[in-house]
Motif scaffolding. Structure first.
Motif, mmCIF file in Angstrom:
data_model
loop_
_atom_site.group_PDB
_atom_site.id
_atom_site.type_symbol
_atom_site.label_atom_id
_atom_site.label_comp_id
_atom_site.label_asym_id
_atom_site.label_seq_id
_atom_site.Cartn_x
_atom_site.Cartn_y
_atom_site.Cartn_z
ATOM 1 N N THR A 1 0.851 -1.179 0.000
ATOM 2 C CA THR A 1 0.000 0.000 0.000
ATOM 3 C C THR A 1 0.893 1.237 0.000
ATOM 4 O O THR A 1 2.068 1.160 0.403
ATOM 5 N N PRO A 2 0.377 2.363 -0.462
ATOM 6 C CA PRO A 2 1.205 3.580 -0.567
ATOM 7 C C PRO A 2 1.856 3.953 0.764
ATOM 8 O O PRO A 2 1.197 3.974 1.809
ATOM 9 N N GLY A 3 3.143 4.221 0.712
ATOM 10 C CA GLY A 3 3.869 4.652 1.894
ATOM 11 C C GLY A 3 4.311 3.535 2.812
ATOM 12 O O GLY A 3 4.946 3.792 3.840
ATOM 13 N N LYS A 4 4.000 2.298 2.456
ATOM 14 C CA LYS A 4 4.379 1.167 3.297
ATOM 15 C C LYS A 4 5.292 0.221 2.545
ATOM 16 O O LYS A 4 5.334 0.207 1.316
ATOM 17 N N GLU A 5 6.023 -0.599 3.302
ATOM 18 C CA GLU A 5 6.898 -1.583 2.678
ATOM 19 C C GLU A 5 6.074 -2.716 2.080
ATOM 20 O O GLU A 5 4.952 -2.997 2.509
ATOM 21 N N ARG A 6 6.673 -3.387 1.097
ATOM 22 C CA ARG A 6 6.016 -4.532 0.504
ATOM 23 C C ARG A 6 5.935 -5.655 1.541
ATOM 24 O O ARG A 6 6.924 -6.001 2.179
ATOM 25 N N GLU A 7 4.737 -6.238 1.666
ATOM 26 C CA GLU A 7 4.443 -7.219 2.715
ATOM 27 C C GLU A 7 4.256 -8.603 2.109
ATOM 28 O O GLU A 7 3.492 -8.766 1.148
ATOM 29 N N TRP A 8 4.908 -9.589 2.689
ATOM 30 C CA TRP A 8 4.744 -10.961 2.237
ATOM 31 C C TRP A 8 3.348 -11.469 2.612
ATOM 32 O O TRP A 8 2.876 -11.222 3.724
ATOM 33 N N VAL A 9 2.704 -12.206 1.681
ATOM 34 C CA VAL A 9 1.357 -12.725 1.898
ATOM 35 C C VAL A 9 1.344 -14.247 1.941
ATOM 36 O O VAL A 9 0.784 -14.845 2.873
ATOM 37 N N ALA A 10 1.938 -14.885 0.930
ATOM 38 C CA ALA A 10 1.884 -16.344 0.851
ATOM 39 C C ALA A 10 3.036 -16.850 -0.004
ATOM 40 O O ALA A 10 3.565 -16.109 -0.838
ATOM 41 N N ALA A 11 3.410 -18.106 0.213
ATOM 42 C CA ALA A 11 4.468 -18.727 -0.570
ATOM 43 C C ALA A 11 4.153 -20.207 -0.786
ATOM 44 O O ALA A 11 3.449 -20.824 0.028
ATOM 45 N N HIS A 12 4.677 -20.731 -1.883
ATOM 46 C CA HIS A 12 4.500 -22.139 -2.189
ATOM 47 C C HIS A 12 5.806 -22.699 -2.719
ATOM 48 O O HIS A 12 6.391 -22.147 -3.653
ATOM 49 N N LYS A 13 6.255 -23.779 -2.100
ATOM 50 C CA LYS A 13 7.459 -24.466 -2.555
ATOM 51 C C LYS A 13 7.059 -25.805 -3.156
ATOM 52 O O LYS A 13 6.165 -26.484 -2.647
ATOM 53 N N GLU A 14 7.757 -26.164 -4.210
ATOM 54 C CA GLU A 14 7.463 -27.453 -4.849
ATOM 55 C C GLU A 14 8.767 -28.142 -5.219
ATOM 56 O O GLU A 14 9.672 -27.522 -5.779
ATOM 57 N N TRP A 15 8.866 -29.405 -4.895
ATOM 58 C CA TRP A 15 10.058 -30.196 -5.231
ATOM 59 C C TRP A 15 9.590 -31.547 -5.738
ATOM 60 O O TRP A 15 8.380 -31.813 -5.804
ATOM 61 N N SER A 16 10.504 -32.409 -6.080
ATOM 62 C CA SER A 16 10.159 -33.648 -6.780
ATOM 63 C C SER A 16 9.227 -34.549 -5.973
ATOM 64 O O SER A 16 8.391 -35.252 -6.535
ATOM 65 N N GLY B 1 7.199 -33.522 -3.272
ATOM 66 C CA GLY B 1 6.124 -32.886 -2.527
ATOM 67 C C GLY B 1 6.076 -31.383 -2.668
ATOM 68 O O GLY B 1 6.726 -30.801 -3.547
ATOM 69 N N ASP B 2 5.277 -30.745 -1.815
ATOM 70 C CA ASP B 2 5.160 -29.292 -1.837
ATOM 71 C C ASP B 2 4.707 -28.808 -0.463
ATOM 72 O O ASP B 2 4.289 -29.603 0.384
ATOM 73 N N SER B 3 4.803 -27.502 -0.260
ATOM 74 C CA SER B 3 4.389 -26.916 1.007
ATOM 75 C C SER B 3 3.951 -25.483 0.780
ATOM 76 O O SER B 3 4.533 -24.783 -0.044
ATOM 77 N N SER B 4 2.929 -25.064 1.521
ATOM 78 C CA SER B 4 2.412 -23.703 1.434
ATOM 79 C C SER B 4 2.581 -22.983 2.766
ATOM 80 O O SER B 4 2.534 -23.610 3.834
ATOM 81 N N TYR B 5 2.745 -21.654 2.679
ATOM 82 C CA TYR B 5 2.959 -20.833 3.868
ATOM 83 C C TYR B 5 2.130 -19.561 3.732
ATOM 84 O O TYR B 5 1.984 -19.030 2.618
ATOM 85 N N TYR B 6 1.611 -19.059 4.855
ATOM 86 C CA TYR B 6 0.758 -17.877 4.843
ATOM 87 C C TYR B 6 1.114 -16.938 5.981
ATOM 88 O O TYR B 6 1.465 -17.373 7.083
ATOM 89 N N SER B 7 0.952 -15.651 5.721
ATOM 90 C CA SER B 7 1.117 -14.694 6.806
ATOM 91 C C SER B 7 -0.070 -14.815 7.757
ATOM 92 O O SER B 7 -1.147 -15.300 7.365
ATOM 93 N N ASP B 8 0.116 -14.382 8.980
ATOM 94 C CA ASP B 8 -0.952 -14.468 9.969
ATOM 95 C C ASP B 8 -2.196 -13.712 9.530
ATOM 96 O O ASP B 8 -3.322 -14.112 9.834
ATOM 97 N N SER B 9 -2.013 -12.631 8.811
ATOM 98 C CA SER B 9 -3.134 -11.771 8.427
ATOM 99 C C SER B 9 -4.057 -12.416 7.391
ATOM 100 O O SER B 9 -5.204 -11.987 7.241
ATOM 101 N N VAL B 10 -3.569 -13.429 6.673
ATOM 102 C CA VAL B 10 -4.393 -14.050 5.623
ATOM 103 C C VAL B 10 -4.630 -15.537 5.860
ATOM 104 O O VAL B 10 -5.395 -16.165 5.107
ATOM 105 N N GLU B 11 -3.974 -16.111 6.870
ATOM 106 C CA GLU B 11 -4.138 -17.530 7.164
ATOM 107 C C GLU B 11 -5.611 -17.876 7.324
ATOM 108 O O GLU B 11 -6.356 -17.206 8.035
#
Length: 127
Positions: A40-55, A57-67
């Motif tokens: 948002t204007p005037g604020k730092e970029r905030e992490w929301v979610a991530a997804h890792k994938e490997w041969s 399996g995979d895993s997902s991660y979420y910030s507390d604000s969107v979990e």
């Protein structure tokens, strides 16, 4: 690097859903980590979610604000990364960015963990 293009942003009422898409220039199955950030204007970029994938399996991660409300996934057949956003709140209003990292990284919450970025798509949630 990977070219990323976001789409799906718009204006919705609080409590509604929105689905963001991120199209990748390389097969998403070959990309180790993808993520979504917002700013948002005037604020730092905030992490929301991530997804890792490997041969094996995979895993997902979420910030507390969107979990529990947001879900990140990949459609490897279409080389796309999806962010499904449910029960939206006015404080979710921001420009949303897709990001990726092709090689392994244990960390996923910080801007420097990623080496490719999209141009962003605006999401506005009205009360």
């Amino acid at each position: 690097q990977v070219q990323l293009v976001e789409s799906g942003g718009g204006t919705v009422q609080a409590g509604k859903s929105l689905r963001l898409s991120c199209s990748a220039s390389k097969p998403t199955a070959s990309i180790y980590m993808v993520g979504w950030f917002r700013q948002t204007p005037g604020k730092e970029r905030e992490w929301v979610a991530a997804h890792k994938e490997w041969s094996s399996g995979d895993s997902s991660y979420y910030s507390d604000s969107v979990e529990g409300r947001f879900s990140i996934s990949r459609d490897n057949a279409k080389n796309m990364v999806i962010l499904q956003m449910d029960s939206l709140k006015p404080e979710d209003t921001a420009v949303y960015y897709c990001a990726s990292r092709e090689s392994y990284s244990a960390a996923y919450r910080y801007i420097h963990n990623y080496d490719s970025w999209g141009q962003g798509t605006q999401v506005t949630v009205s009360s």
